[in-house]
Design a protein around this motif. Structure first.
Motif, PDB file in Angstrom:
ATOM      1  N   GLU A  75      45.490  41.057  49.154  1.00  0.00           N
ATOM      2  CA  GLU A  75      46.806  41.432  48.385  1.00  0.00           C
ATOM      3  C   GLU A  75      47.895  40.487  48.179  1.00  0.00           C
ATOM      4  OE1 GLU A  75      46.440  45.554  50.964  1.00  0.00           O
ATOM      5  OE2 GLU A  75      47.709  44.000  51.588  1.00  0.00           O
ATOM      6  N   LEU A  78      46.587  38.633  44.817  1.00  0.00           N
ATOM      7  CA  LEU A  78      46.949  39.638  43.493  1.00  0.00           C
ATOM      8  C   LEU A  78      48.289  39.527  43.324  1.00  0.00           C
ATOM      9  CD1 LEU A  78      45.798  41.648  41.851  1.00  0.00           C
ATOM     10  CD2 LEU A  78      46.188  43.488  43.506  1.00  0.00           C
ATOM     11  N   GLN A 131      42.570  38.994  38.340  1.00  0.00           N
ATOM     12  CA  GLN A 131      43.529  40.168  39.202  1.00  0.00           C
ATOM     13  C   GLN A 131      42.615  41.560  39.221  1.00  0.00           C
ATOM     14  OE1 GLN A 131      47.284  40.060  37.053  1.00  0.00           O
ATOM     15  NE2 GLN A 131      48.194  39.269  38.905  1.00  0.00           N
ATOM     16  N   ARG A 135      41.448  43.267  42.404  1.00  0.00           N
ATOM     17  CA  ARG A 135      41.712  44.843  42.686  1.00  0.00           C
ATOM     18  C   ARG A 135      40.173  45.306  43.033  1.00  0.00           C
ATOM     19  NH1 ARG A 135      44.670  44.218  37.865  1.00  0.00           N
ATOM     20  NH2 ARG A 135      46.968  44.237  38.107  1.00  0.00           N
ATOM     21  N   SER A 157      40.915  54.763  41.036  1.00  0.00           N
ATOM     22  CA  SER A 157      40.395  53.380  40.577  1.00  0.00           C
ATOM     23  C   SER A 157      38.899  53.302  40.251  1.00  0.00           C
ATOM     24  CB  SER A 157      40.737  52.396  41.338  1.00  0.00           C
ATOM     25  OG  SER A 157      40.536  51.087  40.908  1.00  0.00           O
TER      26      SER A 157
END
Length: 660
Positions: A75, A78, A131, A135, A157
């Protein structure tokens, strides 16, 4: 020598900075051996390079480490908040206090370590490609997050950007999923991902079998890429390719398309156009000849082809195909489509699944179209049921019938201005609309219609003038803008059966209301004194009068009843359509057609007529969806032809209404 106070003020920040750096160094020393730090150190070279092509092993190492801190690392990475301390290569995450200072946190404990100069750290800045990979890796943790919203977001997603790496983590999360709806969605996405990324053809085929007949767009999105084809040309058909079909030039594709494919795959030279050939020949005229062919002899295509071929041999022109060369080259080659999927068994299963889906889609479209047609038929029935009384029973051509519908809709609007509760206002508006339009109908019958019985032309002209007057009055009172007649909240939304079949709750309510009025009308005509007297006056007014029935009174009440029912229909239609002064005019033609086609004076005929016109209009609109006006024109032409063969309608009535 500096004063003691000044010396103290200078020493305090220096000591604080030294203490902070010492704490950071101590924390780093303690946590260098932390499991998460060991993983980061093992992948340090890849992380520092931050290359989209090489970073995936580092991300996978963090994702598959089964460490609690791995999610935090991903996290922060990112978010571009991961930093590397240049002194010892320790990874931390930080937030900027200002341009020169960072607030440092430890990955292993997620605790604040302290503040330090930004110059001592290098920021890890992943590009957009890295990135995207991060994810994708975070999905593993999000699928098991305690917050259902986070799990749903992860599934959203996956449904958009799922790949092969997600399959194992998705499968691992299914067994422990506590929410039944989320678990069902996980199962569905797992099947869809297996269709594309399954480890074996058997697994993919099994997943395809589970979605046969499924109308979801996501299912077709998973199956269509399997059946995507690419067009090829070759000298012979390959044995190892998954061929979808063999193409025949002149039937499945034109000769020009076939030759263009040969040119694109370097199996033939570019086509020689007449203009290009002419320009080349003109540019190479030497001593009155081109390639040994006299200019005077270049009046035929074969001569020009010979001259051009000679120029190609001498190197003065590029090789190109003439018309005969094109035909010959196409005949020597084969043309075919191949599936993007290499396994024939998978494509066969996908084709069978698509065929079952298309069959169900066709059936669902038919059912949805039928529901729309029934809904439209119920609206036409409500609009025409009052006219079935005034025109069908009494023989009065009432061109103002549409304005009674409009008056009912405006009555509902006025009631809603007084009663803001939409449910209560509709309950009050229905009898109020009946009373208003009943009174208006009685007044119209007493003042105008009673003097025009058996004079249809004068009745038509008089009621047409009244309709224009009522429209103008409505414009003067309510204006020209549409007025809202709002339905209750429980009528919002629609009843959805699947992705194709659905019908709004308002239309369902109108359909139910039409059935209620059908039952009411049958009861009125069969079980009440007014119905008995109306039927008697309809069949033989003189005999009815001799039996003590007052035909004038029956005509007045019957006309008022038909007008009152039109008012109630106006309330129902106003919930579905815009309430304007022209509302009734939009339904008067269909109302007359419904009564005439069904058979004047017969309630069952009116019902059948409304059903027939509703299905006919929806069917024509489905065949010609881009032109509603044309659909209505075709419908009117069909009805005119129908009346030529059955002038008394579907169910003919004997008596005054039938002209007996």
């Amino acid at each position: 020598m500096l004063p003691h106070s000044l010396t103290f003020r200078l020493l305090v920040p220096i000591l604080a900075l030294a203490l902070t750096l010492g704490l950071i160094g101590h924390a780093a020393a303690q946590n260098t051996s932390a499991p998460i730090q060991q993983v980061l150190q093992s992948q340090a070279d890849l992380i520092e390079k931050s290359s989209r092509r090489t970073i995936e092993p580092a991300i996978a190492a963090l994702r598959d480490s089964d460490l609690d801190a791995a999610q935090l690392v991903l996290e922060q990475w990112l978010a571009r908040d991961m930093w590397l301390r240049t002194a010892d290569g320790v990874f931390v995450y930080a937030e900027k206090v200002d341009r020169e200072t960072l607030r440092i946190y430890d990955f292993a404990t997620a605790e604040l370590v302290g503040e330090a100069p930004a110059d001592d750290f290098d920021q890890i800045k992943p590009n957009s490609g890295i990135q995207a990979l991060i994810r994708s890796a975070l999905v593993k943790f999000q699928l098991s997050d305690p917050d259902p919203a986070t799990r749903i977001a992860a599934l959203d997603s996956l449904s958009r950007d799922g790949n092969a790496s997600h399959l194992p983590v998705l499968r691992d999360s299914i067994a422990d999923e506590p929410d039944a709806d989320i678990r069902a969605r996980k199962d569905r996405i797992e099947r869809l991902l297996t269709i594309t990324y399954g480890a074996s053809p058997e697994a993919r085929i099994a997943a395809i079998e589970t979605v046969r007949g499924d109308l979801g767009v996501d299912v077709r999105g998973a199956l269509n890429p399997i059946l995507a084809t690419t067009r090829h040309a070759a000298t012979t058909l390959p044995e190892d390719d998954n061929i979808a079909r063999v193409l025949r030039p002149g039937e499945d594709l034109s000769e020009a398309e076939a030759y263009d494919l040969l040119v694109a795959t370097d199996l033939a030279p570019a086509r020689l156009t007449n203009d290009a050939q002419r320009e080349t020949l003109q540019a190479n005229i030497v001593d009155g000849a081109v390639g040994g062919v006299p200019v005077a002899a270049l009046d035929t295509q074969s001569a020009r082809d010979r001259a051009y071929a000679a120029l190609v041999v001498s190197g003065d022109a590029q090789p190109a195909a003439t018309a005969s060369d094109v035909t010959e080259a196409v005949a020597r080659h084969v043309f075919y489509d191949t599936y993007a999927e290499a396994n024939p068994e998978v494509t066969e299963a996908a084709e069978a699944a698509i065929a079952s889906i298309e069959l169900r889609v066709a059936m669902s479209q038919f059912i949805d179209l039928s529901l729309d047609a029934l809904s439209l038929a119920s609206i036409y029935f409500l609009a025409a049921i009052g006219l079935a009384i005034t025109f069908g029973v009494m023989g009065v051509i009432n061109m103002a019938h549409g304005e009674f519908i409009m008056m009912g809709a405006y009555t509902g609007y006025v009631v809603q201005q007084v009663i803001p509760n939409y449910t209560l206002s509709i309950i009050v508006a229905i009898p109020m609309a009946f009373a208003v339009t009943f009174a208006a109908g009685v007044a119209m019958e007493r003042l105008v219609i009673r003097y025009l019985y058996s004079r249809p032309l004068e009745t038509l002209l008089a009621t047409f003038g009244i309709s224009i007057a009522l429209q103008q009055i409505a414009k003067n009172v309510f204006g020209t803008q549409a007025r809202p007649l709002t339905s209750p909240a429980w009528l919002d939304g629609q009843w959805v059966i699947n992705d194709i079949i659905g019908i709004s709750n308002i239309r369902i309510a109108i359909f139910v209301l039409a059935l209620i009025f059908l039952a009411f009308f049958l009861f009125l005509m069969k079980k009440t004194r007014l119905g008995l007297e109306t039927r008697a006056v309809t069949q033989n007014p003189k005999m009815a009068a001799s039996m003590g029935i007052n035909p004038d009174r029956v005509n007045m009440l019957t006309f008022g009843l038909g007008s009152g029912i039109a008012g109630i229909a106006g309330v129902a239609i106003g919930l579905y359509a815009k309430v304007t002064s022209e509302l009734g005019a939009d339904y008067i033609v269909q109302s007359f057609m419904t009564v005439v086609v069904g058979g004047v004076g017969n309630i069952w005929g009116t019902l059948l007529g409304a059903t027939m016109i509703g299905f006919l209009q929806k069917g024509i609109e489905w065949l010609n969806p881009s032109n509603t006006l044309a659909a209505q024109t075709y419908m009117i032409v069909f009805i005119i032809i129908f009346i030529q063969f059955r002038p008394r309608g579907i169910i003919a009535l004997k008596g005054r209404a039938a002209g007996d």
